[in-house]
Design an enzyme around this catalytic site. Structure first.
Site, PDB file in Angstrom:
ATOM      1  N   ASP A  37       0.819  -1.207   0.000  1.00 17.46           N
ATOM      2  CA  ASP A  37       0.000   0.000   0.000  1.00 17.46           C
ATOM      3  C   ASP A  37       0.857   1.264   0.000  1.00 17.46           C
ATOM      4  OD1 ASP A  37      -2.420  -1.269  -0.064  1.00 17.46           O
ATOM      5  OD2 ASP A  37      -2.811  -1.115   2.081  1.00 17.46           O
ATOM      6  N   LYS A  59      -3.826   2.886  -2.613  1.00 20.93           N
ATOM      7  CA  LYS A  59      -5.041   3.656  -2.867  1.00 20.93           C
ATOM      8  C   LYS A  59      -5.008   4.869  -1.945  1.00 20.93           C
ATOM      9  CE  LYS A  59      -7.809   0.150  -1.902  1.00 20.93           C
ATOM     10  NZ  LYS A  59      -6.850  -0.961  -1.741  1.00 20.93           N
ATOM     11  N   MET A 174      -9.371   8.994   8.621  1.00 23.89           N
ATOM     12  CA  MET A 174      -9.608   9.558   7.283  1.00 23.89           C
ATOM     13  C   MET A 174     -10.669  10.659   7.304  1.00 23.89           C
ATOM     14  SD  MET A 174      -9.411   5.942   5.202  1.00 23.89           S
ATOM     15  CE  MET A 174     -10.244   4.991   6.481  1.00 23.89           C
TER      16      MET A 174
END
Length: 239
Positions: A37, A59, A174
């Site tokens: 990642d 991502k 997030m």
């Protein structure tokens, strides 16, 4: 016929490369194929075998990303070729890391896999910032919430009328893009505007930055300090 390989879904930890587990590091050193990642520290990749195939499949919000279905298929194809595969994921694979989706895909394809837990960013980032998520006098309950849900959902699965005051400490993953609206939601549903709050950027790395305020002020404080992503938001008296 080539014997099937195995896939290890490995948590790389929150950022500091020394926070990967001993088991996770061993699996990484054994791997023929590594899919990693965006938030995996590059120093970890130096432990891969020289002949290992190492692929970035990260991502990141607001950027073109490898589709999850494509990642699942690459894991399955590599295992079907008899290879030992490591899917190296930031934090822990099963905490907002989509590891469960990868595990489901592997299970449906008949691929043997193992989960290697990692240190979640919420635990390491808060500790590095000097904040304990629990405290004997201040907090005996914690909730983890993601501010980024699947775009396929018709509506949010969060019931803020309950979530805002359900636990003494609230950790939001997030949430930087929505920090102001998130804090407004908390206040609208009963969280005191005077509740302490903190935002932690780049958890566990030398570049980690922390700002502290209240539910009413933290969005402005983080904006003025130019706090960027990735970042965690912690709400509660433990701050």
């Amino acid at each position: 016929m080539t014997a099937r390989g195995i896939v290890y879904l490995v948590g790389a930890g929150p950022g500091d490369p020394e926070l990967i587990t001993v088991r996770g590091l061993r699996r990484l050193k054994e791997a023929d194929v590594v899919l990693h990642d965006a938030l995996v520290h590059p120093d970890l990749l130096t432990h891969c075998k020289p002949e290992a195939e190492v692929h970035y499949v990260g991502k990141r919000a607001g950027r073109i990303a490898q589709r999850q279905a494509d990642i699942n298929q690459r894991l399955i194809e590599a295992a079907n070729q008899g290879k030992t595969v490591v899917r190296l994921k930031g934090g822990d694979p099963y905490l907002f890391g989509r590891g469960s989706e990868e595990a489901e895909a592997l299970s449906h394809a008949g691929i043997v896999f193992e989960i290697v837990s990692g240190v979640p960013s919420a635990l390491a980032g808060s500790a590095y910032a000097g904040i304990s998520l629990t405290h004997r006098s201040l907090s005996s309950s914690v909730a983890y919430v993601t501010a980024t849900e699947s775009p396929e959902k018709d509506q949010s699965s969060h019931d803020w009328s309950k979530l805002a005051t359900a636990t003494q400490t609230l950790v939001i993953f997030m949430g930087m893009r929505k920090l102001d609206s998130l804090m407004q939601l908390l206040m609208a549903h009963g969280r005191s505007p005077h509740t302490p709050a903190a935002v932690i950027q780049s958890a566990s790395l030398p570049s980690q930055r922390t700002v502290v305020g209240t539910v009413a002020t933290i969005a402005d404080i983080a904006r003025h300090a130019a706090i960027g992503m990735p970042a965690l938001t912690i709400v509660g008296d433990a701050v």
